[in-house]
Design an enzyme around this catalytic site. Sequence first.
Site, PDB file in Angstrom:
ATOM      1  N   ASP A 203      -5.503  -6.182   7.008  1.00  0.00           N
ATOM      2  CA  ASP A 203      -4.798  -4.948   6.659  1.00  0.00           C
ATOM      3  C   ASP A 203      -3.323  -5.083   5.959  1.00  0.00           C
ATOM      4  O   ASP A 203      -2.498  -4.193   6.324  1.00  0.00           O
ATOM      5  CB  ASP A 203      -4.915  -3.991   7.596  1.00  0.00           C
ATOM      6  CG  ASP A 203      -4.565  -2.554   7.213  1.00  0.00           C
ATOM      7  OD1 ASP A 203      -4.682  -2.250   6.019  1.00  0.00           O
ATOM      8  OD2 ASP A 203      -4.008  -1.714   8.080  1.00  0.00           O
ATOM      9  N   TYR A 204      -2.976  -6.279   5.534  1.00  0.00           N
ATOM     10  CA  TYR A 204      -1.685  -6.319   4.747  1.00  0.00           C
ATOM     11  C   TYR A 204      -1.476  -5.550   3.957  1.00  0.00           C
ATOM     12  O   TYR A 204      -2.402  -5.275   2.948  1.00  0.00           O
ATOM     13  CB  TYR A 204      -1.556  -7.847   4.350  1.00  0.00           C
ATOM     14  CG  TYR A 204      -1.119  -8.854   5.546  1.00  0.00           C
ATOM     15  CD1 TYR A 204       0.141  -8.813   5.903  1.00  0.00           C
ATOM     16  CD2 TYR A 204      -2.128  -9.639   6.151  1.00  0.00           C
ATOM     17  CE1 TYR A 204       0.719  -9.770   6.995  1.00  0.00           C
ATOM     18  CE2 TYR A 204      -1.781 -10.545   6.924  1.00  0.00           C
ATOM     19  CZ  TYR A 204      -0.616 -10.688   7.356  1.00  0.00           C
ATOM     20  OH  TYR A 204      -0.121 -11.590   8.324  1.00  0.00           O
ATOM     21  N   GLU A 205      -0.512  -4.677   3.631  1.00  0.00           N
ATOM     22  CA  GLU A 205      -0.126  -3.710   2.511  1.00  0.00           C
ATOM     23  C   GLU A 205       1.264  -3.941   1.739  1.00  0.00           C
ATOM     24  O   GLU A 205       1.353  -3.359   1.128  1.00  0.00           O
ATOM     25  CB  GLU A 205      -0.201  -2.388   3.321  1.00  0.00           C
ATOM     26  CG  GLU A 205      -1.595  -1.997   3.874  1.00  0.00           C
ATOM     27  CD  GLU A 205      -1.403  -0.722   4.553  1.00  0.00           C
ATOM     28  OE1 GLU A 205      -0.802   0.419   4.300  1.00  0.00           O
ATOM     29  OE2 GLU A 205      -2.224  -0.402   5.518  1.00  0.00           O
ATOM     30  N   HIS A 206       1.800  -5.138   2.225  1.00  0.00           N
ATOM     31  CA  HIS A 206       3.135  -5.367   1.605  1.00  0.00           C
ATOM     32  C   HIS A 206       3.123  -6.875   1.311  1.00  0.00           C
ATOM     33  O   HIS A 206       2.899  -7.498   2.368  1.00  0.00           O
ATOM     34  CB  HIS A 206       4.258  -4.885   2.463  1.00  0.00           C
ATOM     35  CG  HIS A 206       4.468  -3.513   2.543  1.00  0.00           C
ATOM     36  ND1 HIS A 206       4.689  -2.415   1.553  1.00  0.00           N
ATOM     37  CD2 HIS A 206       4.155  -2.720   3.748  1.00  0.00           C
ATOM     38  CE1 HIS A 206       4.819  -1.133   2.222  1.00  0.00           C
ATOM     39  NE2 HIS A 206       4.434  -1.431   3.313  1.00  0.00           N
TER      40      HIS A 206
END
Length: 303
Positions: free
Chosen positions: A152-155
Amino acid sequence: MEPHKLFLTILIIPLIIFHTSTPCAAANSKLFREYIGAMFKDVKFSDEPTNPNVDFHFILSFAIDYDGLNSPSPTNGKFNIFWDSTNLSPSHVSSIKSKHPNIKVAVSLGGYTVGSEFAYFKPFSIHSWVSNAVTSLTSIIKTYGLDGIDIDYEHFQADPETFAECIGLLIKTLKKSKVISFASIAPYADDEVQRQYIALWKKYGNIIDYVNFQFYAYDKGTTIPQFLSYFNNQSSNYVGGKVLASFQSDLSRGLTPEHGFFTACKMLKSQEKLHGIFVWCADDSKANGFIHEKQSQEILATH
């Protein structure tokens, strides 16, 4: 044409067709998943009603490769625990799994922030990040008795090819060593996020079991036709993947249960496209007694 050349031509053609064919995602399933522990609202696994006729995944949120909440900085794949480990400890994992054979527990990696700062994917190198991630996550997974991981990496402070290779090799290594039995990814409709995850999917989609697409990241007031259109579009982006329907339990974004989420799920089910449902998150759902989780599980459990 000489006989041996004719033989080679006949042999090669079906192999090419087979290699480039696209696998179809499985039909309806009874998979229900819920993120838990990120908000530190004292929620426990045992608080949530569990339908014995579904496959239930709790997803601990989050393990992050940062050093801590005070002046956090990236640690190049050295993951630490950032969920409510007081209420969601190894003994709690063991207890809920022993009482409910249909429950498995995973850990989500990355998340949106660390303290007040963005949680970036920022490897020093592919080799060092993968090596550190395998070591640190293996320790956490074995200590807690976990079954899988969620990405769930978002950046990002890395190009899509680096992200794809790091995450792909991590999943491949953990599966090969039987540390985990499943893996999922959690993208949403943002251009940079999609570039990263689609690059990962194109190279390693065959070892990714579920796509926890964050449909709740779309605008509040999303309609049923819009939701179904989004679902079909994302199924095209992650071809062959088990794309799950989703909602956010604080009802602040996307298609909510009050405005037709379950109707949309039933429509997907009638089309053999309901590969499962996931919710963000148990911490917020505790306040209303998990009423929407009960409904979700009932839909999944009903033939």
